[in-house]
Each structure stands twice: as structure tokens, then as C-alpha cells.
Write a protein that holds these residues in place. Sequence first.
Motif, PDB file in Angstrom:
ATOM      1  N   ILE A  15       0.855  -1.188   0.000  1.00  0.00           N
ATOM      2  CA  ILE A  15       0.000   0.000   0.000  1.00  0.00           C
ATOM      3  C   ILE A  15       0.889   1.236   0.000  1.00  0.00           C
ATOM      4  O   ILE A  15       1.753   1.386   0.858  1.00  0.00           O
ATOM      5  N   PRO A  16       0.738   2.123  -1.000  1.00  0.00           N
ATOM      6  CA  PRO A  16       1.634   3.267  -1.098  1.00  0.00           C
ATOM      7  C   PRO A  16       1.455   4.226   0.052  1.00  0.00           C
ATOM      8  O   PRO A  16       0.361   4.418   0.558  1.00  0.00           O
ATOM      9  N   GLY A  17       2.567   4.848   0.395  1.00  0.00           N
ATOM     10  CA  GLY A  17       2.523   5.901   1.401  1.00  0.00           C
ATOM     11  C   GLY A  17       2.025   5.419   2.737  1.00  0.00           C
ATOM     12  O   GLY A  17       1.150   6.034   3.336  1.00  0.00           O
ATOM     13  N   ALA A  18       2.558   4.311   3.224  1.00  0.00           N
ATOM     14  CA  ALA A  18       2.116   3.802   4.510  1.00  0.00           C
ATOM     15  C   ALA A  18       2.251   4.881   5.565  1.00  0.00           C
ATOM     16  O   ALA A  18       3.292   5.505   5.721  1.00  0.00           O
ATOM     17  N   GLY A  19       1.163   5.122   6.262  1.00  0.00           N
ATOM     18  CA  GLY A  19       1.173   6.156   7.297  1.00  0.00           C
ATOM     19  C   GLY A  19       1.016   7.559   6.756  1.00  0.00           C
ATOM     20  O   GLY A  19       1.133   8.518   7.489  1.00  0.00           O
ATOM     21  N   SER A  20       0.755   7.700   5.429  1.00  0.00           N
ATOM     22  CA  SER A  20       0.676   9.032   4.842  1.00  0.00           C
ATOM     23  C   SER A  20      -0.739   9.411   4.438  1.00  0.00           C
ATOM     24  O   SER A  20      -0.946  10.425   3.791  1.00  0.00           O
ATOM     25  N   ASN A  21      -1.736   8.586   4.777  1.00  0.00           N
ATOM     26  CA  ASN A  21      -3.133   8.856   4.461  1.00  0.00           C
ATOM     27  C   ASN A  21      -3.390   8.929   2.961  1.00  0.00           C
ATOM     28  O   ASN A  21      -4.301   9.610   2.514  1.00  0.00           O
ATOM     29  N   CYS A  22      -2.571   8.241   2.163  1.00  0.00           N
ATOM     30  CA  CYS A  22      -2.766   8.228   0.716  1.00  0.00           C
ATOM     31  C   CYS A  22      -3.775   7.170   0.314  1.00  0.00           C
ATOM     32  O   CYS A  22      -4.512   7.340  -0.651  1.00  0.00           O
ATOM     33  N   TYR A  23      -3.810   6.069   1.059  1.00  0.00           N
ATOM     34  CA  TYR A  23      -4.716   4.978   0.725  1.00  0.00           C
ATOM     35  C   TYR A  23      -6.164   5.441   0.807  1.00  0.00           C
ATOM     36  O   TYR A  23      -6.556   6.209   1.680  1.00  0.00           O
ATOM     37  N   SER A  24      -6.965   4.971  -0.160  1.00  0.00           N
ATOM     38  CA  SER A  24      -8.380   5.307  -0.178  1.00  0.00           C
ATOM     39  C   SER A  24      -9.182   4.057  -0.510  1.00  0.00           C
ATOM     40  O   SER A  24      -8.812   3.308  -1.420  1.00  0.00           O
ATOM     41  N   THR A  32     -11.985   4.126  -1.895  1.00  0.00           N
ATOM     42  CA  THR A  32     -12.761   4.426  -3.092  1.00  0.00           C
ATOM     43  C   THR A  32     -11.868   4.349  -4.330  1.00  0.00           C
ATOM     44  O   THR A  32     -10.686   4.007  -4.253  1.00  0.00           O
ATOM     45  N   SER A  33     -12.414   4.753  -5.450  1.00  0.00           N
ATOM     46  CA  SER A  33     -11.645   4.748  -6.701  1.00  0.00           C
ATOM     47  C   SER A  33     -10.886   6.052  -6.921  1.00  0.00           C
ATOM     48  O   SER A  33     -10.178   6.191  -7.923  1.00  0.00           O
ATOM     49  N   VAL A  34     -11.025   6.999  -6.012  1.00  0.00           N
ATOM     50  CA  VAL A  34     -10.341   8.294  -6.122  1.00  0.00           C
ATOM     51  C   VAL A  34      -9.222   8.348  -5.096  1.00  0.00           C
ATOM     52  O   VAL A  34      -9.470   8.304  -3.891  1.00  0.00           O
ATOM     53  N   TRP A  35      -7.986   8.449  -5.584  1.00  0.00           N
ATOM     54  CA  TRP A  35      -6.814   8.491  -4.701  1.00  0.00           C
ATOM     55  C   TRP A  35      -6.134   9.845  -4.814  1.00  0.00           C
ATOM     56  O   TRP A  35      -5.680  10.239  -5.883  1.00  0.00           O
ATOM     57  N   LYS A  36      -6.061  10.569  -3.686  1.00  0.00           N
ATOM     58  CA  LYS A  36      -5.401  11.855  -3.616  1.00  0.00           C
ATOM     59  C   LYS A  36      -4.067  11.670  -2.891  1.00  0.00           C
ATOM     60  O   LYS A  36      -4.027  11.506  -1.670  1.00  0.00           O
ATOM     61  N   CYS A  37      -2.998  11.688  -3.631  1.00  0.00           N
ATOM     62  CA  CYS A  37      -1.674  11.413  -3.064  1.00  0.00           C
ATOM     63  C   CYS A  37      -0.722  12.579  -3.288  1.00  0.00           C
ATOM     64  O   CYS A  37       0.465  12.401  -3.578  1.00  0.00           O
ATOM     65  N   ARG A  38      -1.221  13.800  -3.155  1.00  0.00           N
ATOM     66  CA  ARG A  38      -0.386  14.986  -3.338  1.00  0.00           C
ATOM     67  C   ARG A  38       0.516  15.206  -2.136  1.00  0.00           C
ATOM     68  O   ARG A  38       0.154  14.943  -1.000  1.00  0.00           O
ATOM     69  N   SER A  39       1.717  15.703  -2.423  1.00  0.00           N
ATOM     70  CA  SER A  39       2.662  16.127  -1.378  1.00  0.00           C
ATOM     71  C   SER A  39       2.938  15.014  -0.369  1.00  0.00           C
ATOM     72  O   SER A  39       2.924  15.232   0.847  1.00  0.00           O
ATOM     73  N   ARG A  40       3.230  13.812  -0.849  1.00  0.00           N
ATOM     74  CA  ARG A  40       3.548  12.677   0.027  1.00  0.00           C
ATOM     75  C   ARG A  40       5.027  12.326   0.000  1.00  0.00           C
ATOM     76  O   ARG A  40       5.438  11.363   0.639  1.00  0.00           O
ATOM     77  N   GLY A  41       5.817  13.074  -0.738  1.00  0.00           N
ATOM     78  CA  GLY A  41       7.249  12.821  -0.780  1.00  0.00           C
ATOM     79  C   GLY A  41       7.651  11.673  -1.684  1.00  0.00           C
ATOM     80  O   GLY A  41       8.801  11.201  -1.610  1.00  0.00           O
ATOM     81  N   PHE A  42       6.771  11.198  -2.551  1.00  0.00           N
ATOM     82  CA  PHE A  42       7.109  10.102  -3.453  1.00  0.00           C
ATOM     83  C   PHE A  42       8.202  10.530  -4.433  1.00  0.00           C
ATOM     84  O   PHE A  42       8.150  11.617  -5.003  1.00  0.00           O
ATOM     85  N   THR A  43       9.169   9.669  -4.649  1.00  0.00           N
ATOM     86  CA  THR A  43      10.206   9.900  -5.659  1.00  0.00           C
ATOM     87  C   THR A  43       9.957   9.071  -6.912  1.00  0.00           C
ATOM     88  O   THR A  43      10.636   9.244  -7.919  1.00  0.00           O
ATOM     89  N   ARG A  44       9.010   8.168  -6.828  1.00  0.00           N
ATOM     90  CA  ARG A  44       8.611   7.370  -7.980  1.00  0.00           C
ATOM     91  C   ARG A  44       7.138   7.016  -7.835  1.00  0.00           C
ATOM     92  O   ARG A  44       6.572   7.096  -6.737  1.00  0.00           O
ATOM     93  N   PRO A  49       4.140   4.820  -7.136  1.00  0.00           N
ATOM     94  CA  PRO A  49       3.993   3.570  -6.383  1.00  0.00           C
ATOM     95  C   PRO A  49       3.572   2.411  -7.289  1.00  0.00           C
ATOM     96  O   PRO A  49       2.786   2.582  -8.228  1.00  0.00           O
ATOM     97  N   GLN A  50       4.102   1.246  -6.982  1.00  0.00           N
ATOM     98  CA  GLN A  50       3.751   0.044  -7.734  1.00  0.00           C
ATOM     99  C   GLN A  50       2.561  -0.676  -7.094  1.00  0.00           C
ATOM    100  O   GLN A  50       2.198  -0.412  -5.958  1.00  0.00           O
ATOM    101  N   ASP A  51       2.000  -1.584  -7.844  1.00  0.00           N
ATOM    102  CA  ASP A  51       0.905  -2.445  -7.362  1.00  0.00           C
ATOM    103  C   ASP A  51      -0.269  -1.638  -6.810  1.00  0.00           C
ATOM    104  O   ASP A  51      -0.847  -1.985  -5.774  1.00  0.00           O
ATOM    105  N   LEU A  52      -0.597  -0.563  -7.503  1.00  0.00           N
ATOM    106  CA  LEU A  52      -1.787   0.195  -7.120  1.00  0.00           C
ATOM    107  C   LEU A  52      -3.026  -0.618  -7.484  1.00  0.00           C
ATOM    108  O   LEU A  52      -3.021  -1.374  -8.459  1.00  0.00           O
ATOM    109  N   PRO A  53      -4.098  -0.498  -6.736  1.00  0.00           N
ATOM    110  CA  PRO A  53      -5.301  -1.280  -7.024  1.00  0.00           C
ATOM    111  C   PRO A  53      -5.915  -0.899  -8.368  1.00  0.00           C
ATOM    112  O   PRO A  53      -5.995   0.281  -8.718  1.00  0.00           O
ATOM    113  N   SER A  54      -6.379  -1.861  -9.095  1.00  0.00           N
ATOM    114  CA  SER A  54      -6.899  -1.631 -10.437  1.00  0.00           C
ATOM    115  C   SER A  54      -8.209  -0.862 -10.443  1.00  0.00           C
ATOM    116  O   SER A  54      -8.630  -0.365 -11.496  1.00  0.00           O
TER     117      SER A  54
END
Length: 524
Positions: A48-57, A59-71, A73-78
Motif C-alpha cells: 500500500i503506497p505511502g504507509a502512514g501518509s493517508n494516501c490509501y483510499s 474508493t476509486s479516487v486516490w489523492k496522493c499529493r505532497s507525500r514525498g514520493f520519488t517514484r 507507487p507500484q501495485d496500485l489497485p486496479s
Amino acid sequence: MLPAVIMTLVSVSTPDSFAVHMIWQDNMRRNLRRMLIFFLIILKEPTIPGAGSNCYSPTSVWKCRSRGFTRIPQDLPSRISELDLGSNQITNIDSGIFSNLPNIESLGLKSNKITHIQPGTFSHLPRLQQLDLSFNMIANIHFAAFSNLSKLKVLYLSGNKISNIQAGAFSKLPRLERLYLGTNQITKIQFHTFFDLPKLDILYLISNKISFVQLGAFSNLPQLQCLHLRINEISKIQAGTFSNLPQLKKLTLYSNKITQIQSNTISNLPRLQRVDLRSNQITNIEEGAFSNLPQLEYLDLSSNKISNIQSSVLSNQPRLQRLKLARNQITNFQSGTFSNLPELVHLDLSSNQLTSIQADLFSKSNLLKLKTLYLFQNKINNIHPAAFTNLTQLTKLKLWSNKITKIQSESSTDPAAHPAGSISTTLPFKIRVEKANNNTTTYTRYHWYFKHKNELPEESTEGATGHGQGQPADKKAPGPPNQSKLAKDEPLPLPAHCEGTDAQSEESDNAYDSPHYYQNYTLE
């Protein structure tokens, strides 16, 4: 969740009776079910991307702004249909990273550090309708960079470092409607740059370094309604550059380096409504430059270097409502310059070099709907008594900052009554002098502002033209008008598709209409 399940299992003791045994079994089944669900979640989404960063949702809408990702995330839910990864530190988009996300319709990668887009990067997103790559560090757009995006409607590429767009970079986008390429480093628009975009209706090319537009560069855009080329370095527009644009409604070219408008440059556009050419270096406009524009409503030529306009250049525009020629170097207008403009409501001739207003300039021009006329900041010292006689709808006439020395409220045939610098005119009954400012009149120095009589202060009476006239003797002349009450240009409604980003960036000319804008005098 797992520790809670274990504690529950331990807390259940061995049953001593049948009833207790049944309760125990029921608890066991419930807890085992919970454990099974927990382990299924772990097995299905092990990263699950951004563990502890409240990125997981869920629903089908994922808001992952300003989480410090450098790449990415892999294996996102389809199930994701909308993914926002803006304002991260992503530098590269790995090939095939979206192969398991066939349901994405909106993808946001704004404000990252992406430097290039590999061909086929988004080819596994067949449902994608909106893609935001603005404010990255992309320098080139390669061929097939956006291939297999048959449903893409909106593409944002503003705020990058794009200097080169390869031929065919935007091909195979049959449903693309809006393309944003503002604030880049594009230097030229070639014939093949925007080839084969049958649905494109908005094209933003503002704030680039464009100096050359190849003839025919926009010829394959049959649905284009809004073309924005402002704030570039264009010095010349070839005749026919905008031909074959039957749906074009708005054309903005302000803040370029255009020196002249040739014949047929902006002509034969049956739906064109707005043309903005202000803040260029235009000195000459050839006859026929604006011919055959039956829907034209707004034309702005202010802040150029125009000194003379042929009488036929601006005439015969059946739907023109607003015409702006302010801040040029015009010394006089030929008779007939404003003829056959039956819908004209606003005319701005301020900040030029006019010295006189002749009798036939307005009165014989068929300006039956003209309501506002700006003549301030000129050098006017002579206005023919009949200059405004046929302007029956005129309600606002601004004449401050001229060389007017005297006002005659009624015309006179006696030349001695009209010394140099005096004004004696026959005004429409709706117009009267309210205030005077920054002329050299013999009374109080207020700003020249002719206004509808129904809007005057209560103490004023019709016919008053100066300090102390038409008001009680113990009251001062009214001070400068509240800026919020000044006449403001009510903008014409833009085509629906042209609003939004461009509407927010439109510059207002209202500041120039305020007496407080000019600081070369002191209000008394």
C-alpha cells in the motif's frame, strides 16, 4: 487488528455446558472470519503506497499529493479511476507502470520533477480523459508520447521547459479538446505541430518565446474556438495564418512584437467575436486587415504605436460593441473612421495625441448605441459644437487631462465667445458636466466626467457646469467619485469553452479609468 483477534481467542475459556459451548463456537467463527478478511487484504495489497501518509483510499479516487514520493507507487489497485500524484518528487515514469490500471480516467502529475516522456508511457490507459503534466521539467515532446489515448480530452503541459515538439507528438488524439502549452520555451509553430486534432477547441500557447508561425500551422483544426498566443515574441503574422478556422471565436495576440497588420491577416472568420492585439508595436494597419468578420464584438488595439488609421479599416463591423484604441499616438481621425458601427457601445480613444474633435467624427458615423466615450489624456482644446449631437444614447463622456480652459454650456455663433481652449457643444439631454479635473479651467480642478443626470448628487441641478453652479452656496463642489462607482467596462460574455484559466488571466483596463491612476496632479 490482528492482536485484537488473538486476545479475543485467548480470552474464551473451555465450555462446561452445551449453551456455553455454542456461544464459544459462534465467537470462534466470528473471529476467524475477521482474521480471514485481514489476511486477504494483506495478500491483495502487499505494498500500500505511502504507509502512514493517508494516501490509501477505499474508493476509486486516490489523492496522493505532497507525500514525498520519488517514484510512482507500484501495485496500485486496479479499481482507481482518479489518481493525483501532484507536488511530489517524481523524476521518472517507469515503462509499464500503469499496465495494471486500465480504469484511470484522470491522472495528475503536476509539480513534480519529470524530465521526459517516453513513447508509450500512457498507452496502457485506454480510458484516460484528463492528463496533467504541468509544472515539471519536460524539455521535449517526442513522437507517439501520447499514443493509444483515444479518449483523452484535456492535456496540461504548461510550466515546463518544452522547446521542441516533434511532428506527430499530438497525433492519434481524436478526442482531444483542450491543449495547454503555456509558459514553456517554444520558439516556433510549424505546419505539423498540431496536425490532425479534429476535436481541439482550445489551444493555449501563452508566455512562450514564439517568434515564427508557419503558414498553415492551424489549418487542420476545424473545431478550434479559442487560440491564445499572447506574451510571445511574434513580430509578423502572415496573411492567411488564421484561415481555415471556421469555428474560431477568440484570438489573443497581446504583448507580442507585431509591427503591422497586413490585409487579410484577420479576416474571413465567420464566428470570430474577440480580437486582442494590445501591447504590441503596431504602427500600420492595412485596409482589409479586419474584413469579413460578421460576428466581431470586441477589438482591442490599445497600447501600440498607431499614429494614423485609414477610414475604412475599422468601419463596417455590423456587430462590434467595444473598440479600444487607447494609449497610441493618434493625432486625428479621418471622417468616416467609425461609420457603420451600429452596435458600438464603448469607444476608448484616451491617451493619444488628439487636439480637436471635428463635427463629423462621431455625429455622422451612425453610432446610434454608443453609451461610453473616453477622450481623456489627450491634448484637446477644441471640440466642434455639433460633435456629439447625434449620440443620442451617450451617457458617459470622459475628458479629463486635456487642455480645456473654458466650458460653454450652450453653443454660440459668435466666434468671440469661443476663445482658444474653450468648449461649446450641444450635448444629448442625458449628458451634463458633473466634475472637472486636470484641465486648465478657470474653476476647481476636478476630473472631467460627463455622466447620466439621474446619477448626479441631489444638490446638483441640470445645467450646472462649474464650481458653485447648481448647488447651494455653502457646499463645496463634489469630490472625486468613488472608484467603485466609476464606469466599468462590462466584459462581453466569452464563448463557454474559453472561460476558466484564460478568464482568470484577463487584464482589466478599469484601473486606467480611475482618476487615482494618474498621479501628476493633486485633487483639491
